[in-house]
Design a protein around this motif. Structure first.
Motif, PDB file in Angstrom:
ATOM      1  N   LEU A  65      -4.659  -0.415  -9.425  1.00  0.00           N
ATOM      2  CA  LEU A  65      -3.297   0.335  -8.887  1.00  0.00           C
ATOM      3  C   LEU A  65      -2.636   1.041 -10.365  1.00  0.00           C
ATOM      4  O   LEU A  65      -1.803   1.755  -9.903  1.00  0.00           O
ATOM      5  CB  LEU A  65      -2.385  -0.993  -8.666  1.00  0.00           C
ATOM      6  N   GLU A  86      -6.057   4.099  -0.170  1.00  0.00           N
ATOM      7  CA  GLU A  86      -4.542   3.230  -0.008  1.00  0.00           C
ATOM      8  C   GLU A  86      -4.265   3.294   1.380  1.00  0.00           C
ATOM      9  O   GLU A  86      -3.871   2.439   2.113  1.00  0.00           O
ATOM     10  CB  GLU A  86      -3.498   3.458  -1.036  1.00  0.00           C
ATOM     11  N   HIS A 126       0.665  -1.204  -0.010  1.00  0.00           N
ATOM     12  CA  HIS A 126       0.148   0.022  -0.018  1.00  0.00           C
ATOM     13  C   HIS A 126       0.885   1.361  -0.113  1.00  0.00           C
ATOM     14  O   HIS A 126       0.599   2.346  -0.568  1.00  0.00           O
ATOM     15  CB  HIS A 126      -0.922   0.221   1.205  1.00  0.00           C
TER      16      HIS A 126
END
Length: 382
Positions: A264, A223, A191
């Protein structure tokens, strides 16, 4: 032979030697009382005024038998042997026999290697002098030596058992540390890397794209929230405050979470996730391992693959094995190709080995980087 002697000579004393307690004092008190009563009642004890102090002195050495085994066994056995030679013949005594058993046991159970070697000389010489001075018969001498050797063997066996438990505990701690390192890397570090990637993308597009900074901040907030959630889960798992909730206190993502990896990408290369047929009944341990390895491989591609436009994640399975393949089309960074493996690659390999599989990573011919993992379908841990 010299190596064996050196290993014994430099053997450290056993750790966690029990402190002297009331039980030790009570034992010595009982043995001293028995020695006094027996020495007083028996009529065949020569030099009674000398033998009784010698026996009582032997009993007192039991108080320090664990902390100072060599000096105590030297005093007890040496004093007994000297009295036997000077006074003519050994005197059988219940208290003396108890000390003869407890002192060698303590020496071999808790003494250092040097103390054991030197004490062994005393243990052999003391009774040997007594046997010769008392002119004992062969059967009596053999029986006494058998009891003495059995006591020594018992002390050595308990010492070995204690050391084996310590080694087993150290191994368990090492395995737990490695597991914790993998989980920390695969959760928190993942993260944090995602946050860094989002921040870099936001900075790169803030001036040219309207609202890019706000989008980056929102993704960073997401995140960061996930990082805090997983950190709390890890802390709960380590503290084990509520054992009945152990199964729910540690993050265990699986194959169903793989599509999250596509989020992502942001402004970076697109992440495509493809899952083949026949993997719906995989064990949770295999699913979690596949997710963590795919997560690490995608994160590495986002961070290290220069000029990459696409990252492909594919999972296939047959009747015996399940295969993971993560490939990007970028130029691998020089450090990523020539440097030593990072903790992420090490963690992926360890996860595969723990399940009886393999994991390989390396550059493709010409362009791109591929991570391939093959795990047994049943996920049988070694």
């Amino acid at each position: 032979m010299r190596g064996l002697f050196r290993s014994i000579w430099f053997e450290p004393a056993a750790p966690d030697v029990p402190a002297r307690s009331w039980r030790d004092r009570l034992l010595v008190l009982v043995l001293v009382a028995v020695a006094i009563v027996e020495g007083t009642v028996r009529h065949n004890v020569p030099y009674r005024a000398i033998w009784l102090p010698v026996v009582v002195g032997m009993m007192l050495t039991l108080l320090w038998r664990r902390s100072r085994p060599l000096p105590m066994i030297t005093l007890a056995f040496g004093g007994s042997a000297a009295a036997t030679v000077l006074l003519g013949g050994a005197q059988s005594n219940i208290a003396v026999e108890g000390a003869v058993l407890l002192l060698p046991y303590a020496l071999y159970r808790w003494g250092s290697g040097r103390a054991i070697v030197l004490g062994s000389v005393v243990v052999v010489a003391g009774p040997g002098i007594g046997i010769v001075a008392a002119d004992l018969r062969g059967a009596d001498a053999a029986a006494g030596l058998f009891v003495l050797v059995s006591t020594v063997a018992l002390g050595a066996a308990f010492r070995y058992r204690a050391r084996a438990k310590v080694r087993e505990l150290d191994q368990i701690k090492l395995v737990e540390r490695e597991r914790l390192a993998r989980d920390l890397h695969d959760t928190v570090a993942h993260h944090v890397s995602a946050i860094a990637i989002r921040a870099q993308a936001g900075l790169a597009t803030a001036e040219s794209t309207s609202g890019a900074a706000g989008d980056a901040l929102r993704l960073i907030e997401t995140e960061a929230a996930r990082t805090l959630t997983e950190m709390r889960s890890i802390v709960r798992a380590l503290r084990r405050d509520r054992p009945d909730d152990d199964e729910n206190c540690f993050p265990t993502p699986g194959l169903a979470d793989l599509q999250r990896l596509a989020g992502l990408a942001g402004s970076g290369p697109a992440v495509a996730v493809e899952i083949g047929d026949g993997i719906g009944d995989l064990p949770a341990t295999v699913g979690t391992a596949l997710y963590r390895m795919a997560q690490e491989a995608v994160t590495n591609a986002m961070r290290h693959a220069r000029n990459a436009t696409r990252v492909e994640v594919r999972i296939d399975a047959d009747e015996t094995v399940v295969r993971l393949r993560v490939r990007d089309d970028g130029d691998p960074g020089r450090a990523f190709v020539t440097g030593s493996p990072g903790y992420g690659l090490i963690g992926m390999a360890e996860r595969a080995v723990l399940l009886g599989g393999t994991c390989e990573a390396g550059p493709d011919p010409g362009r791109g980087w591929t991570v391939t993992a093959v795990l047994p379908r049943e996920g049988a841990a070694r």
